[in-house]
Design a protein around this motif. Structure first.
Motif: not given
Length: 137
Positions: A37-55
């Protein structure tokens, strides 16, 4: 405390990389959304391959001493003003945040105005690739 986003995960923003991150040549578009809720951690997920995600996280929240020199070439590549550029760190998380580390050597640089991003590998060998997040507080 500065956060990049305070939106819920449903309010993802599309981020377009000007060049793919090293090792991810087919990935240029990601959705970026807040994990908490505070936006401290962000998820960056590939739009082509949603299984690929970075925090990701903002270095300002954990590392007061982190201020990498990006240079005008990076800002120009993002099509941004210097004031619109934010630096984000990729986290490696094991069992939880207690053992999480941040990659200080290769941050993600994002223009909040254009939505364009790139990973910058800094030429500063004093910056660790795995700095403990827990030690920052």
């Amino acid at each position: 405390m500065m956060t990049l986003m305070t939106a819920a995960p449903a309010d993802a923003r599309i981020v377009q990389f000007v060049e793919p991150m090293p090792g991810f040549d087919d990935e240029e578009s990601y959705s970026l959304s807040a994990i908490d809720d505070q936006g401290v951690l962000l998820s960056m997920r590939s739009t082509r391959d949603p299984a690929l995600r970075f925090v990701l996280t903002s270095p300002d929240l954990f590392f007061d001493d982190y201020s990498p020199e990006l240079g005008p070439i990076v800002v120009e590549a993002l099509g941004a003003d210097e004031d619109d550029v934010r630096t984000l760190l990729i986290l490696t998380i094991g069992a939880g945040l207690a053992d999480a580390t941040a990659n200080m050597r290769a941050p993600i640089v994002l223009s909040t105005a254009t939505g364009r991003a790139m990973q910058v590998v800094l030429d500063d060998e004093s910056l660790p690739m795995r700095r403990p997040l827990a030690a920052a507080h």
